[in-house]
Design a protein around this motif. Structure first.
Motif, PDB file in Angstrom:
ATOM      1  N   LEU A  42       0.813  -1.217   0.000  1.00  0.00           N
ATOM      2  CA  LEU A  42       0.000   0.000   0.000  1.00  0.00           C
ATOM      3  C   LEU A  42       0.846   1.267   0.000  1.00  0.00           C
ATOM      4  O   LEU A  42       0.315   2.368  -0.165  1.00  0.00           O
ATOM      5  CB  LEU A  42      -0.927   0.021   1.215  1.00  0.00           C
ATOM      6  CG  LEU A  42      -1.955  -1.102   1.313  1.00  0.00           C
ATOM      7  CD1 LEU A  42      -2.820  -0.915   2.552  1.00  0.00           C
ATOM      8  CD2 LEU A  42      -2.805  -1.194   0.063  1.00  0.00           C
ATOM      9  N   ASN A 275      -6.549  -1.606   6.781  1.00  0.00           N
ATOM     10  CA  ASN A 275      -6.545  -1.877   5.345  1.00  0.00           C
ATOM     11  C   ASN A 275      -5.350  -2.733   4.951  1.00  0.00           C
ATOM     12  O   ASN A 275      -5.452  -3.599   4.076  1.00  0.00           O
ATOM     13  CB  ASN A 275      -6.539  -0.560   4.558  1.00  0.00           C
ATOM     14  CG  ASN A 275      -6.958  -0.746   3.114  1.00  0.00           C
ATOM     15  OD1 ASN A 275      -7.780  -1.614   2.805  1.00  0.00           O
ATOM     16  ND2 ASN A 275      -6.398   0.055   2.223  1.00  0.00           N
ATOM     17  N   VAL A 279      -5.944  -6.190   2.986  1.00  0.00           N
ATOM     18  CA  VAL A 279      -5.335  -6.451   1.674  1.00  0.00           C
ATOM     19  C   VAL A 279      -4.447  -7.691   1.739  1.00  0.00           C
ATOM     20  O   VAL A 279      -4.419  -8.515   0.811  1.00  0.00           O
ATOM     21  CB  VAL A 279      -4.534  -5.218   1.206  1.00  0.00           C
ATOM     22  CG1 VAL A 279      -3.654  -5.558   0.000  1.00  0.00           C
ATOM     23  CG2 VAL A 279      -5.478  -4.078   0.854  1.00  0.00           C
ATOM     24  N   GLY A 346      -0.292  -6.416  -3.741  1.00  0.00           N
ATOM     25  CA  GLY A 346      -1.658  -6.021  -4.056  1.00  0.00           C
ATOM     26  C   GLY A 346      -2.195  -6.929  -5.153  1.00  0.00           C
ATOM     27  O   GLY A 346      -1.476  -7.789  -5.670  1.00  0.00           O
TER      28      GLY A 346
END
Length: 368
Positions: A42, A275, A279, A346
């Protein structure tokens, strides 16, 4: 000829994974995907990034040597006294401080193996002996065997949980039985670099054991879930006597201004941390399903990386994947010659890796 200390003959320097710039220079490839060093896909926390930009105007000034604001915030959050905290340029630097503070030549440090190689390196630097205990059948630390390896010369025991490079965790009951039997003069390092990624029902917070045992040192880092690997900041929590001994060998300004500012801001960015974990969990689910489809065995991980056995020697697979623009970690240094350790990226990075992995398997006659 100037001679180095004899102990250094036993030291093999830490070999970091290749970086993006290096691969671009060597192979002339611009589109590089790095999945080798367990970095956060991220990027940094937006709050941390804003704090760094503001703090950059003061980079001509030495940093706070005592990390006062960080100690204040974390002492309150973790429920410990400020004198129980120490900070370093990553938890790796704290491992160096610990070995300098506690290891005499011929002293022993017990560790699972394979595990984080810096345990071995820092032990050897001090002329100590690394006692390496093989992992159990689940690729986790074999605590009963590690306990049996503790002897009269043992000064440090390393418990990497989750373990790197396998991502496996120890069971609470086994850990508590282990801690209860370790002699009080031995420092037990609970290295929790990846604790934020562990499923809540499996998570063990080493700090809760500080109230019962004086010989525990808990290590955490801002490099992984908090996305600050490039700034290098790690945390140690322990008995004031242990922290005090480490502080005696700590560099005066070892944690720079930008790292301190970023860590402070990142601690308050709860949305970013949540987050990061989300993820990572989604990425692991995708990779697990893909590995199963490809017929590849892997170790279920409680970290942000996965160890997988592709059945192809790393001397072949790593260069192949590099040419495809993918940087991965070879399992060979860990004794797993046909395994890769892949960081969870990701969605786009994970899909790119699986595509290249499928092509690698097909090129070597594997049925997929």
């Amino acid at each position: 000829m100037i001679k180095e200390r004899k102990a250094l003959a036993q030291v093999s320097p830490y070999i970091a994974g290749k970086n993006i710039e290096e691969v671009k220079r060597d192979l002339g490839i611009d589109d590089i995907c790095k999945l080798a060093s367990n970095e956060n896909p991220l990027g940094p926390s937006p709050k941390a990034l804003a704090a760094v930009r503001e703090e950059a105007e003061r980079m001509h000034l030495y940093p706070d040597p005592g990390c006062y604001r960080l100690k204040k915030k974390l002492s309150e959050r973790l429920g410990v006294a400020r004198e129980q905290l120490i900070f370093g340029a990553g938890s790796e630097e704290l491992l160096h401080y610990l070995s300098i503070a506690y290891l005499e030549p011929q002293d022993e440090a017990v560790m699972g193996w394979p595990s984080f190689s810096v345990y071995d390196i820092t032990t050897n630097i001090m002329g100590g002996r690394a006692v390496k205990v093989p992992l159990n059948g689940q690729f986790a630390l074999d605590l009963p065997v590690m306990l049996a390896a503790v002897g009269p010369k043992t000064r440090i025991v390393y418990v990497c949980n989750p373990n790197n490079p396998t991502g496996a965790v120890v069971e609470r009951a086994a850990l508590e039985d282990f801690l209860a039997q370790i002699p009080p003069h031995i420092v037990v390092v609970m290295d929790e670099a990846y604790i934020e990624y562990v499923a809540p029902e499996l998570r063990i917070d080493g700090i809760e054991y500080l109230r019962k045992y004086d010989n525990i040192l808990v290590l955490r880092t801002f490099s992984k879930a908090y996305g600050l690997a490039g700034l290098r900041i790690g945390l140690g929590v322990g008995n004031p006597a242990v922290i005090g001994a480490m502080a005696k060998v700590r560099g005066s300004f070892n944690v720079h201004r930008l790292a301190q500012a970023a860590a402070l801001a990142a601690l308050d960015d709860h949305e970013y941390l949540e987050n990061s974990v989300r993820v990572n969990n989604l990425g692991k689910e995708y990779l697990y399903a893909s590995f199963q489809e490809l017929g590849i065995s892997y170790v279920p991980s409680q970290a942000n990386f996965i160890l997988l056995d592709i059945g192809i020697d790393c001397a072949v697979s790593i260069p192949y994947l590099l040419k495809a623009g993918l940087i991965l970690r070879s399992g060979a240094p860990f004794g797993y010659d046909k395994c890769l350790r892949v960081s969870v990226g990701g969605p786009k990075e994970n899909e790119r890796f699986i595509k290249a992995l499928r092509e690698l398997l097909l090129a070597h006659g594997k049925e997929v």
